[in-house]
Design an enzyme around this catalytic site. Structure first.
Site, mmCIF file in Angstrom:
data_model
loop_
_atom_site.group_PDB
_atom_site.id
_atom_site.type_symbol
_atom_site.label_atom_id
_atom_site.label_comp_id
_atom_site.label_asym_id
_atom_site.label_seq_id
_atom_site.Cartn_x
_atom_site.Cartn_y
_atom_site.Cartn_z
ATOM 1 N N CYS A 90 0.806 -1.225 0.000
ATOM 2 C CA CYS A 90 0.000 0.000 0.000
ATOM 3 C C CYS A 90 0.834 1.267 0.000
ATOM 4 O O CYS A 90 0.309 2.363 -0.233
ATOM 5 C CB CYS A 90 -0.939 0.004 1.200
ATOM 6 S SG CYS A 90 -2.024 -1.439 1.258
ATOM 7 N N HIS A 373 -9.639 2.586 -1.352
ATOM 8 C CA HIS A 373 -8.214 2.297 -1.209
ATOM 9 C C HIS A 373 -7.732 1.351 -2.300
ATOM 10 O O HIS A 373 -7.556 0.154 -2.058
ATOM 11 C CB HIS A 373 -7.970 1.699 0.177
ATOM 12 C CG HIS A 373 -6.577 1.233 0.443
ATOM 13 N ND1 HIS A 373 -5.461 1.885 -0.038
ATOM 14 C CD2 HIS A 373 -6.112 0.160 1.156
ATOM 15 C CE1 HIS A 373 -4.376 1.235 0.358
ATOM 16 N NE2 HIS A 373 -4.746 0.190 1.075
ATOM 17 N N CYS A 403 0.658 2.746 6.173
ATOM 18 C CA CYS A 403 1.030 1.387 6.575
ATOM 19 C C CYS A 403 0.933 0.464 5.369
ATOM 20 O O CYS A 403 0.231 0.765 4.398
ATOM 21 C CB CYS A 403 0.120 0.895 7.705
ATOM 22 S SG CYS A 403 -1.636 0.916 7.281
#
Length: 418
Positions: A90, A373, A403
């Site tokens: 990510c 996301h 994160c």
């Protein structure tokens, strides 16, 4: 060069983020990345420019080889522009920005585009038939036919990619629930943060904040995950991971792409381009989550203090803070840890608490719970958004944390342009 050059954040462009199986269900990673890059090239009149592009995706098909290069060739950039594929879960596009910033700062390049893309609708699917076909390809004559005769119906069964951490077999949500118990993160606080993310994103869209950050794509002109909700509505949702987290206070599976343009200040001024902010520094790292020393999504908790200390700064010096909302609980855990004097002394080596973040300075235009996301796209989205938010304020600094799977994370420090 004797001294590193400042790195300007000129602006960004993304396509509206779509729910998995929604508006972009028929679009590939290359399609969406090309759309985000083409919008950026058009917005900043970059046609014919040679600009290095660094981008990546988490959910990659075998056909995504040279994804970045192929996507940039669909734009009006000079075909001599090189493409670099980057991957750190990510944090991918935030790391891409860091890599390009280093090159700009050292004078290796004058401008670069960092980007990321992911499609949760078009996930890579493997089949057990692969080894059989590979054996057949290696065989000759009758041996090839014998290898193919070994095919059975089971070889045609799809093997979906696991959403669990290979080291533990637990999903990211299950890992976060473990951390929730460790840090006493309550359901009501998660729903409150999730509702705020939705309302802040809605307000930002309504006042035109995203007009120069988002390009319409495939019939979508606003983030598809944006919901009209409230804490009361969120409180009625069932837990998704056997604890306190729900679909409403977690980021959803999403399709989308985002990009951000970085350059030297001279390069930007020569082209009469705006400078929203400077990318001052960034930090990457990881924690021993599999060994149980820290939680899966806790790396940014460790990295941000290290990053700010390098510049003699503290949380109190930050005018804005952007913490990626993998889950509302992830944000709350991070804030709680930074306020915990004992943890900060024992784990960070600080004399006391790292500090407190005023909620009015946190994720001020909404974040991943509301926008969605698309894994690799999130860092570029946040970086461009934070740069514009600082520019609107007329000054200040912002801390960005993301994160990532594998116990990893990345952070960035940016400041408004003088």
């Amino acid at each position: 060069m004797d001294h590193p050059r400042p790195v300007a954040i000129i602006g960004g462009n993304r396509i509206p983020f779509a729910r998995a199986g929604g508006a972009y269900a028929g679009k590939s990673n290359k399609d969406m990345l090309s759309g985000a890059l083409a919008g950026l090239v058009a917005r900043y009149h970059l046609a014919g420019e040679v600009i290095e592009v660094a981008a990546g995706a988490v959910l990659r098909h075998a056909a995504d080889t040279s994804l970045t290069r192929e996507a940039l060739l669909d734009t009006q950039l000079d075909p001599a522009s090189p493409g670099l594929d980057v991957s750190r879960a990510c944090a991918t596009s935030l790391d891409a920005a860091g890599i390009l910033a280093d090159r700009i700062s050292l004078g290796r390049i004058d401008a670069g585009i960092a980007a990321g893309v992911d499609s949760a609708s078009d996930i890579p699917v493997e089949f057990a038939v692969g080894p059989v076909l590979a054996k057949a390809r290696r065989a000759k004559g009758v041996g090839r036919a014998k290898a193919l005769l070994a095919l059975r119906p089971r070889h045609l069964a799809p093997v979906l990619p696991a959403l669990a951490e290979p080291r533990t077999g637990l999903s990211m949500g299950e890992h976060q629930e473990i951390s929730n118990r460790r840090w006493n993160i309550e359901r009501a606080a998660q729903d409150e943060l999730a509702a705020a993310s939705q309302s802040r994103l809605a307000e930002a869209w309504e006042r035109g904040f995203f007009d120069d950050l988002v390009t319409d794509y495939a019939g979508l002109d606003i983030d598809e995950n944006l919901r009209d909700t409230s804490e009361d509505k969120l409180a009625r949702l069932a837990p998704a991971f056997g604890g306190t987290m729900t679909a409403g206070n977690s980021s959803g599976l999403t399709d989308g792409a985002a990009s951000v343009l970085l350059a030297s200040e001279d390069w930007a001024r020569e082209r009469h381009l705006p400078i929203l902010a400077r990318l001052v520094d960034y930090e990457t790292g990881a924690v021993d989550f599999a060994g149980g020393q820290e939680g899966l999504l806790t790396a940014p908790m460790m990295l941000a203090p290290r990053l700010l200390a390098r510049h003699g700064l503290t949380l109190a010096d930050m005018d804005l803070v952007e913490i990626h909302e993998a889950f509302a609980a992830t944000v709350l855990m991070t804030l709680t840890a930074w306020e915990d004097e004992e943890w900060c002394r024992s784990r960070l080596g600080l004399p006391g608490a790292f500090g407190t973040v005023d909620r009015d300075r946190l994720n001020v235009t909404g974040s991943s719970i509301a926008t969605g996301h698309p894994f690799a796209a999130t860092g570029a989205r946040i970086l461009a958004t934070a740069a514009k938010a600082l520019s609107e304020r007329g000054g200040g600094r912002a801390l960005i944390t993301v994160c990532a799977a594998g116990g990893q994370g990345s952070c960035a420090l940016i400041e408004a342009a003088p």
